[in-house]
Design an enzyme around this catalytic site. Structure first.
Site, PDB file in Angstrom:
ATOM      1  N   GLU A 111      82.549  57.326  72.837  1.00  0.00           N
ATOM      2  CA  GLU A 111      83.604  57.091  73.850  1.00  0.00           C
ATOM      3  C   GLU A 111      83.204  57.714  75.197  1.00  0.00           C
ATOM      4  O   GLU A 111      83.336  57.095  76.249  1.00  0.00           O
ATOM      5  CB  GLU A 111      84.920  57.676  73.339  1.00  0.00           C
ATOM      6  CG  GLU A 111      86.060  57.657  74.355  1.00  0.00           C
ATOM      7  CD  GLU A 111      86.735  59.003  74.427  1.00  0.00           C
ATOM      8  OE1 GLU A 111      86.674  59.628  75.495  1.00  0.00           O
ATOM      9  OE2 GLU A 111      87.315  59.455  73.409  1.00  0.00           O
ATOM     10  N   HIS A 112      82.685  58.935  75.165  1.00  0.00           N
ATOM     11  CA  HIS A 112      82.270  59.604  76.414  1.00  0.00           C
ATOM     12  C   HIS A 112      81.115  58.873  77.085  1.00  0.00           C
ATOM     13  O   HIS A 112      81.066  58.751  78.303  1.00  0.00           O
ATOM     14  CB  HIS A 112      81.826  61.043  76.110  1.00  0.00           C
ATOM     15  CG  HIS A 112      82.949  62.016  76.116  1.00  0.00           C
ATOM     16  ND1 HIS A 112      83.058  63.021  77.047  1.00  0.00           N
ATOM     17  CD2 HIS A 112      84.031  62.113  75.307  1.00  0.00           C
ATOM     18  CE1 HIS A 112      84.152  63.722  76.806  1.00  0.00           C
ATOM     19  NE2 HIS A 112      84.759  63.204  75.744  1.00  0.00           N
TER      20      HIS A 112
HETATM   21 ZN   LIG Z   1      86.598  63.567  74.913  1.00  0.00          ZN
END
Ligand SMILES: [Zn+2]
Length: 289
Positions: A111-112
């Protein structure tokens, strides 16, 4: 198929703040093929079904339309001619429960990394810079079985930012130069959580769960689970990240919501070509008992 629960979320790992969750109810019958729409798009063939007549409150002046594209992506369009901000949210029906046992925190790390440059917009700051210059904000979170990405922006700039946003799901770079820095960001996030009662209780809950169930795993991750331990086992985290994304992200398990001042037909015309090239890998959503 579009259903009443596609935007209901349980938050677990929110990277900057908490958001309010919403649920929309779809009319259950008569999904119509794209032919009924008055669109200028030459990509009508990309639309599998259109769901108008969505049930809403009498006091709700916004207009709604559900779409499903041929790649399986489910979309909720919201037209509000008076909104100052446009916004979008993409949910992927995969989260921390899908982390490999030897790489706890990988879904969160993915996600990052997803934000940081795409083949079309390779500058890693492109998205955040554009948002900061046009009254926008963005965030993302990873929960047990969902990962969600979202932004808002000044209403005049939806098309430009949406094109940048769509590329995250089509051609992310996962640039190796960002790996260490984002690993530090994940680690800092965990350090911050250590002093939070809510996170401590969640950790206790997981620590007392069945150790063979993925729920018992450490979903946030830190430098130990994403760096030092994998190194000891000769595991390349970036290679595993690419594998994870390739095997877990697919249009048929994603759902997008877009809000703008534009009419529903204009939104349909804008969104369809941008998101129709997300790959459909025909994934089945994992169920956990
Ligand atoms: Zn995070």
């Amino acid at each position: 198929m579009l259903c009443s629960t596609i935007f209901r979320k349980i938050l677990r790992i929110n990277c900057r703040s908490y958001i309010v969750t919403t649920t929309h109810t779809m009319a259950p019958t008569n999904p119509s093929k794209g032919k009924k729409l008055k669109l200028v798009s030459r990509r009508l063939d990309d639309i599998l079904s259109v769901h108008d007549g969505i049930v809403k409150s009498d006091s709700d002046k916004r207009e709604y339309r559900g779409l499903q594209l041929n790649n399986g992506l489910k979309i909720m369009l919201i037209s509000d001619p008076k909104t100052d901000k446009s916004a979008a949210s993409m949910d992927v029906n995969v989260g921390s429960l899908s982390d490999p046992k030897e790489l706890e925190g990988l879904a969160h790390f993915c996600e990052h990394m997803l934000f940081l440059g795409t083949e079309k917009y390779p500058d890693e700051d492109e998205y955040s810079k554009f948002l900061s210059q046009h009254a926008g904000n963005s965030n993302a979170y990873t929960s047990d079985d969902h990962t969600n990405y979202y932004f808002d922006v000044g209403h005049k700039h939806l098309k430009e930012i949406l094109d940048r946003f769509s590329q995250f799901f089509i051609c992310p770079l996962f640039d190796a130069s960002c790996t260490d820095r984002e690993m530090n960001a994940v680690h800092s996030e965990h350090e911050k959580n250590v002093m939070s009662d809510g996170w401590r209780l969640q950790r206790l809950d997981k620590a007392t769960a069945n150790p063979n169930h993925p729920y018992s795993q450490f979903g946030t991750g830190n430098k130990e689970t994403l760096d030092s331990e994998p190194k000891k086992k000769d595991i390349c985290v970036r290679d595993e990240l690419l594998k994870f994304h390739d095997s877990m992200y697919s249009a048929n398990i994603m759902a997008l919501a877009v809000l703008g001042r534009e009419s529903l037909d204009e939104l349909t015309d804008m969104v369809t070509p941008m998101f129709s090239s997300i790959k459909n890998k025909q994934l089945t959503v994992e169920t956990y008992t």
